[in-house]
Design a protein around this motif. Structure first.
Motif, PDB file in Angstrom:
ATOM      1  N   SER A   1       0.724  -1.293   0.059  1.00 53.52           N
ATOM      2  CA  SER A   1       0.057  -0.034   0.091  1.00 53.52           C
ATOM      3  C   SER A   1       0.890   1.331   0.051  1.00 53.52           C
ATOM      4  O   SER A   1       0.624   2.206  -0.707  1.00 53.52           O
ATOM      5  CB  SER A   1      -0.811  -0.029   1.400  1.00 53.52           C
ATOM      6  OG  SER A   1      -1.780   1.057   1.211  1.00 53.52           O
ATOM      7  N   CYS A   2       1.829   1.315   0.831  1.00 58.28           N
ATOM      8  CA  CYS A   2       2.454   2.682   0.881  1.00 58.28           C
ATOM      9  C   CYS A   2       3.548   2.965  -0.006  1.00 58.28           C
ATOM     10  O   CYS A   2       4.018   3.783  -0.438  1.00 58.28           O
ATOM     11  CB  CYS A   2       3.080   2.766   2.371  1.00 58.28           C
ATOM     12  SG  CYS A   2       2.170   2.795   3.714  1.00 58.28           S
TER      13      CYS A   2
ATOM     14  N   SER B   1      -2.637   4.223  -2.569  1.00 59.04           N
ATOM     15  CA  SER B   1      -3.023   3.513  -1.193  1.00 59.04           C
ATOM     16  C   SER B   1      -3.786   2.207  -1.928  1.00 59.04           C
ATOM     17  O   SER B   1      -5.128   2.299  -1.151  1.00 59.04           O
ATOM     18  CB  SER B   1      -3.332   4.136  -0.333  1.00 59.04           C
ATOM     19  OG  SER B   1      -2.312   5.320   0.400  1.00 59.04           O
TER      20      SER B   1
END
Length: 268
Positions: free
Chosen positions: A130-131, A160
């Motif tokens: 995600s990051c 994200s």
């Protein structure tokens, strides 16, 4: 049917922000994120079986579990705050593998930063990093095949990404959370189309049924929506079911749907 409650709890069968759900054999697994554990339940009775945690029978330390999926290698748990994946035995929760747990130790493979969604199908394991705003695709045995995506708002870009699903034809469906949309890619990670623009608000999880329909946890709208494979809305739970920030979803081989919402899991 429902397990858990309207308020957070730490007792067996209670949850603090359940985030992911998967099934294996006669059991289903729920990542109980706020309690740093995965709880295991009987699929027939919904009774509590055991937990995977440092307090459980296996003593495996789990931190901020998010996505969970079952593979030929065991149960894969995405640990968001640890930037890692753990693989445990489905029958007892014993830790089986470390090769996926810390990918920075694998030659030529960059580390995760906030893994959230994970799904295994057709011998592959897809994980939303995600990051790092990308999706990573592995063999179920742990070898990295390829990554796709980077931060942005255009087709094939992410902000994200969280939930991920693999369809029967091998295409991958990704919840592009902060871009408020679903994106669909072929089995090689090539962008195909976008679903849900103007309809979804912070989609967190997705599953695809045998007919190619997309079931989406529309977290910001407190609902579950069903789309055709091309993006037409077929169903919206708003007004029928009282979901609160639904975050996890799974569909088993019998058509039973599991939805993680607030501090509970609903079974349909």
């Amino acid at each position: 049917r429902c397990i858990g409650g309207k308020v957070a709890g730490a007792a067996p069968g209670m949850f603090d922000s359940p985030y992911g759900v998967a099934h294996w054999g006669g059991y289903f697994f729920v990542s109980d994120s706020g309690n740093n554990r995965v709880q295991v339940f009987d699929r027939g009775t919904l009774g509590y079986a055991y937990e995977i945690s440092n307090k459980g029978p296996s003593g495996v330390d789990i931190q901020s579990p998010a996505g969970v999926t079952t593979t030929s290698q065991g149960v894969v748990i995405a640990e968001y705050s640890r930037d890692s994946l753990s693989v445990v035995h489905p029958a007892c929760g014993a830790l089986l593998r470390h090769s996926l747990q810390y990918p920075e130790r694998m030659a030529g493979v960059a580390p995760f930063c906030g893994p959230v969604g994970c799904i295994a199908r057709h011998g592959r394991l897809a994980v939303t990093d995600s990051c790092n705003h990308r999706v990573r695709v592995f063999q179920e045995t742990g070898e990295l095949l390829f990554d796709f995506g980077h931060k942005g708002e255009g087709p094939g870009e992410f902000n994200s990404p969280e939930g991920v699903a693999i369809a029967e034809d091998g295409s991958m469906v990704v919840c592009d959370r902060q871009n408020n949309r679903i994106q669909v890619f072929d089995c090689a990670g090539v962008y195909l189309r976008t679903v849900g623009v103007g309809v979804l608000d912070s989609p967190l999880a997705v599953v695809v049924d045998a007919q190619g329909r997309l079931y989406v946890c529309d977290c910001g709208n407190d609902s579950v929506k069903v789309f055709t494979s091309q993006g037409e809305v077929l169903y919206d739970s708003s007004g029928e079911y009282d979901f609160v920030q639904p975050a996890g979803i799974a569909l088993d081989e019998n058509g039973i749907l599991y939805v993680c919402s607030d501090h509970s899991v609903h079974i349909f």
